[in-house]
Design a protein around this motif. Structure first.
Motif, PDB file in Angstrom:
ATOM      1  N   ARG A 149       0.830  -1.196   0.000  1.00 38.16           N
ATOM      2  CA  ARG A 149       0.000   0.000   0.000  1.00 38.16           C
ATOM      3  C   ARG A 149       0.872   1.257   0.000  1.00 38.16           C
ATOM      4  O   ARG A 149       2.031   1.221   0.371  1.00 38.16           O
ATOM      5  CB  ARG A 149      -0.902   0.005   1.231  1.00 38.16           C
ATOM      6  N   GLY A 150       0.272   2.350  -0.433  1.00 44.17           N
ATOM      7  CA  GLY A 150       0.941   3.646  -0.301  1.00 44.17           C
ATOM      8  C   GLY A 150       1.542   4.209  -1.568  1.00 44.17           C
ATOM      9  O   GLY A 150       1.769   5.408  -1.663  1.00 44.17           O
ATOM     10  N   ILE A 151       1.824   3.349  -2.572  1.00 44.59           N
ATOM     11  CA  ILE A 151       2.401   3.824  -3.828  1.00 44.59           C
ATOM     12  C   ILE A 151       1.260   4.293  -4.728  1.00 44.59           C
ATOM     13  O   ILE A 151       0.402   3.507  -5.111  1.00 44.59           O
ATOM     14  CB  ILE A 151       3.204   2.724  -4.531  1.00 44.59           C
ATOM     15  N   VAL A 152       1.260   5.573  -5.077  1.00 39.97           N
ATOM     16  CA  VAL A 152       0.175   6.105  -5.896  1.00 39.97           C
ATOM     17  C   VAL A 152       0.580   6.321  -7.350  1.00 39.97           C
ATOM     18  O   VAL A 152      -0.279   6.485  -8.216  1.00 39.97           O
ATOM     19  CB  VAL A 152      -0.376   7.421  -5.306  1.00 39.97           C
ATOM     20  N   ALA A 153       1.876   6.320  -7.643  1.00 36.05           N
ATOM     21  CA  ALA A 153       2.352   6.455  -9.024  1.00 36.05           C
ATOM     22  C   ALA A 153       3.757   5.881  -9.114  1.00 36.05           C
ATOM     23  O   ALA A 153       4.509   5.897  -8.132  1.00 36.05           O
ATOM     24  CB  ALA A 153       2.344   7.917  -9.474  1.00 36.05           C
ATOM     25  N   ILE A 154       4.102   5.391 -10.295  1.00 38.43           N
ATOM     26  CA  ILE A 154       5.418   4.773 -10.467  1.00 38.43           C
ATOM     27  C   ILE A 154       5.820   4.817 -11.932  1.00 38.43           C
ATOM     28  O   ILE A 154       4.981   4.761 -12.825  1.00 38.43           O
ATOM     29  CB  ILE A 154       5.389   3.306  -9.966  1.00 38.43           C
ATOM     30  N   SER A 155       7.104   4.947 -12.176  1.00 40.48           N
ATOM     31  CA  SER A 155       7.671   4.732 -13.508  1.00 40.48           C
ATOM     32  C   SER A 155       9.090   4.225 -13.331  1.00 40.48           C
ATOM     33  O   SER A 155       9.751   4.537 -12.338  1.00 40.48           O
ATOM     34  CB  SER A 155       7.653   6.020 -14.351  1.00 40.48           C
ATOM     35  N   ARG A 182      25.403   7.068 -21.524  1.00 37.38           N
ATOM     36  CA  ARG A 182      26.312   7.210 -20.392  1.00 37.38           C
ATOM     37  C   ARG A 182      26.152   8.587 -19.762  1.00 37.38           C
ATOM     38  O   ARG A 182      25.787   9.558 -20.410  1.00 37.38           O
ATOM     39  CB  ARG A 182      27.771   7.010 -20.828  1.00 37.38           C
ATOM     40  N   ASN A 183      26.446   8.656 -18.461  1.00 36.90           N
ATOM     41  CA  ASN A 183      26.413   9.916 -17.737  1.00 36.90           C
ATOM     42  C   ASN A 183      27.586   9.940 -16.772  1.00 36.90           C
ATOM     43  O   ASN A 183      28.246   8.917 -16.545  1.00 36.90           O
ATOM     44  CB  ASN A 183      25.079  10.089 -17.001  1.00 36.90           C
ATOM     45  N   ASN A 184      27.861  11.082 -16.197  1.00 39.48           N
ATOM     46  CA  ASN A 184      29.048  11.239 -15.352  1.00 39.48           C
ATOM     47  C   ASN A 184      29.067  10.300 -14.152  1.00 39.48           C
ATOM     48  O   ASN A 184      30.124   9.912 -13.670  1.00 39.48           O
ATOM     49  CB  ASN A 184      29.145  12.687 -14.866  1.00 39.48           C
ATOM     50  N   GLU A 185      27.883   9.938 -13.658  1.00 37.55           N
ATOM     51  CA  GLU A 185      27.799   9.074 -12.478  1.00 37.55           C
ATOM     52  C   GLU A 185      27.623   7.598 -12.842  1.00 37.55           C
ATOM     53  O   GLU A 185      27.531   6.752 -11.948  1.00 37.55           O
ATOM     54  CB  GLU A 185      26.629   9.530 -11.597  1.00 37.55           C
ATOM     55  N   ASP A 186      27.545   7.280 -14.136  1.00 39.64           N
ATOM     56  CA  ASP A 186      27.384   5.912 -14.625  1.00 39.64           C
ATOM     57  C   ASP A 186      26.069   5.265 -14.208  1.00 39.64           C
ATOM     58  O   ASP A 186      25.977   4.030 -14.124  1.00 39.64           O
ATOM     59  CB  ASP A 186      28.555   5.021 -14.167  1.00 39.64           C
ATOM     60  N   TYR A 187      25.033   6.048 -13.950  1.00 39.20           N
ATOM     61  CA  TYR A 187      23.728   5.478 -13.647  1.00 39.20           C
ATOM     62  C   TYR A 187      23.163   4.817 -14.896  1.00 39.20           C
ATOM     63  O   TYR A 187      23.282   5.331 -16.010  1.00 39.20           O
ATOM     64  CB  TYR A 187      22.769   6.558 -13.161  1.00 39.20           C
ATOM     65  N   THR A 188      22.537   3.658 -14.708  1.00 38.99           N
ATOM     66  CA  THR A 188      22.015   2.890 -15.838  1.00 38.99           C
ATOM     67  C   THR A 188      20.502   2.755 -15.827  1.00 38.99           C
ATOM     68  O   THR A 188      19.883   2.559 -16.882  1.00 38.99           O
ATOM     69  CB  THR A 188      22.615   1.478 -15.846  1.00 38.99           C
ATOM     70  N   HIS A 189      19.876   2.818 -14.638  1.00 30.49           N
ATOM     71  CA  HIS A 189      18.441   2.623 -14.520  1.00 30.49           C
ATOM     72  C   HIS A 189      17.866   3.591 -13.488  1.00 30.49           C
ATOM     73  O   HIS A 189      18.565   3.991 -12.546  1.00 30.49           O
ATOM     74  CB  HIS A 189      18.097   1.184 -14.102  1.00 30.49           C
ATOM     75  N   ALA A 190      16.606   3.938 -13.665  1.00 34.64           N
ATOM     76  CA  ALA A 190      15.954   4.872 -12.750  1.00 34.64           C
ATOM     77  C   ALA A 190      14.579   4.359 -12.354  1.00 34.64           C
ATOM     78  O   ALA A 190      13.841   3.796 -13.169  1.00 34.64           O
ATOM     79  CB  ALA A 190      15.819   6.251 -13.394  1.00 34.64           C
ATOM     80  N   LEU A 191      14.248   4.562 -11.082  1.00 34.47           N
ATOM     81  CA  LEU A 191      12.934   4.222 -10.544  1.00 34.47           C
ATOM     82  C   LEU A 191      12.351   5.460  -9.875  1.00 34.47           C
ATOM     83  O   LEU A 191      13.020   6.116  -9.073  1.00 34.47           O
ATOM     84  CB  LEU A 191      13.057   3.097  -9.505  1.00 34.47           C
ATOM     85  N   TYR A 192      11.122   5.785 -10.236  1.00 33.92           N
ATOM     86  CA  TYR A 192      10.416   6.907  -9.621  1.00 33.92           C
ATOM     87  C   TYR A 192       9.128   6.402  -8.984  1.00 33.92           C
ATOM     88  O   TYR A 192       8.396   5.607  -9.584  1.00 33.92           O
ATOM     89  CB  TYR A 192      10.091   7.984 -10.658  1.00 33.92           C
ATOM     90  N   MET A 193       8.852   6.845  -7.755  1.00 35.60           N
ATOM     91  CA  MET A 193       7.619   6.488  -7.067  1.00 35.60           C
ATOM     92  C   MET A 193       7.043   7.718  -6.369  1.00 35.60           C
ATOM     93  O   MET A 193       7.789   8.611  -5.957  1.00 35.60           O
ATOM     94  CB  MET A 193       7.860   5.406  -6.013  1.00 35.60           C
TER      95      MET A 193
END
Length: 276
Positions: free
Chosen positions: A89-95, A102-113
């Motif tokens: 419960r509690g999650i009202v939106a997600i992507s 590539r980026n300076n921090e080498d991030y490959t994946h993102a989760l938004y909630m």
């Protein structure tokens, strides 16, 4: 103090899905979104918005996947992260999506909630199902992850709060993480973030929704502030970031006062209805 200008990532391949879609995960080449038409003026669209707002809590998690990650493992990781919304419960939106460049921090994946309350976010961090997903499908295949949490406000409307409806079915999710310098005054910080909010809110023909705030995650203080912007399409995002207003605002309000900034984005295009 290190001054770093914002360099917008430009992926050749992006992948992702949002809260209106199902559990299927697909690859898709970057294409123009035919569903978006810039016909109404920004003034007309702004006048139709409600002045009443509702507080929400935003959560951003950035992953650094290990090299050699197979497509099957990557699919399972993102599918399980996405379907956590159906298990607690509690999650009202997600992507969630794969950052294809590539980026300076080498991030490959993102989760938004999005959560309605801080208490919901606290329970999310301790939820057994989420911890199981992390332990079995995420951390074994990632070098690390960065969490940023902030409180913001959105229009007091059920579609805006839950990010539901046709406007949220497709688009480009844009995540901006900022570290303000220690010698930046509270006024410098406020003026910068206010200028960003004013600019994004003035362009509803390009932007469906934008939130921003100060990071209150005590265990992850690498970034002091964050913003999440849902653009109507990749083209809409390019119009925004290549525009003079944005560039002038960034040079005058942000560059003199920040240590670093990271901008990431991924495509959101729900496909299918299967749930794991």
């Amino acid at each position: 103090m290190i001054h770093q200008a914002l360099a917008l990532p430009r992926p050749i391949l992006t992948r992702g899905f949002g809260s209106n879609g199902g559990g299927l995960f697909v690859d898709q080449c970057r294409t123009k979104n035919p569903r978006v038409a810039f016909c109404a003026s920004d003034d007309q669209m702004s006048s139709s918005k409600s002045n009443k707002t509702r507080k929400v809590v935003e959560h951003v998690c950035l992953l650094i996947a290990k090299e050699g990650l197979s497509e099957e493992v990557e699919k399972d990781m993102l599918d399980y992260l996405y379907t956590t919304q159906y298990q607690m419960r509690g999650i009202v939106a997600i992507s969630v999506g794969c950052i294809g460049d590539r980026n300076n921090e080498d991030y490959t994946h993102a989760l938004y909630m999005r959560f309605q309350r801080k208490e919901d976010l606290d329970q999310f961090y301790e939820n057994p199902f989420f911890l199981k997903v992390l332990n079995e499908y995420v951390t074994p295949f990632c070098h690390g992850l960065t969490n940023v949490d902030y409180e913001s406000e959105v229009e007091d409307d059920i579609l805006a709060i839950f990010r539901k409806g046709e406007e949220y079915n497709y688009g480009e999710e844009f995540v901006l993480l900022i570290t303000f310098a220690k010698n930046a005054s509270d006024k410098n910080t406020k003026d910068a973030m206010d200028s960003f909010a004013q600019l994004t809110s003035s362009l509803p023909s390009l932007i469906v929704q934008s939130t921003q705030g100060s990071n209150f995650n005590d265990s992850s203080k690498e970034f002091t502030h964050a913003a999440v912007v849902r653009f109507r399409s990749f083209d809409a995002m390019e119009i925004f970031v290549e525009g003079r207003e944005y560039k002038d605002m960034w040079r005058s309000q942000f560059e003199p006062f920040i240590e670093k900034a990271v901008a990431l984005h991924f495509s959101v295009d729900p496909v299918g209805t299967d749930v794991m």
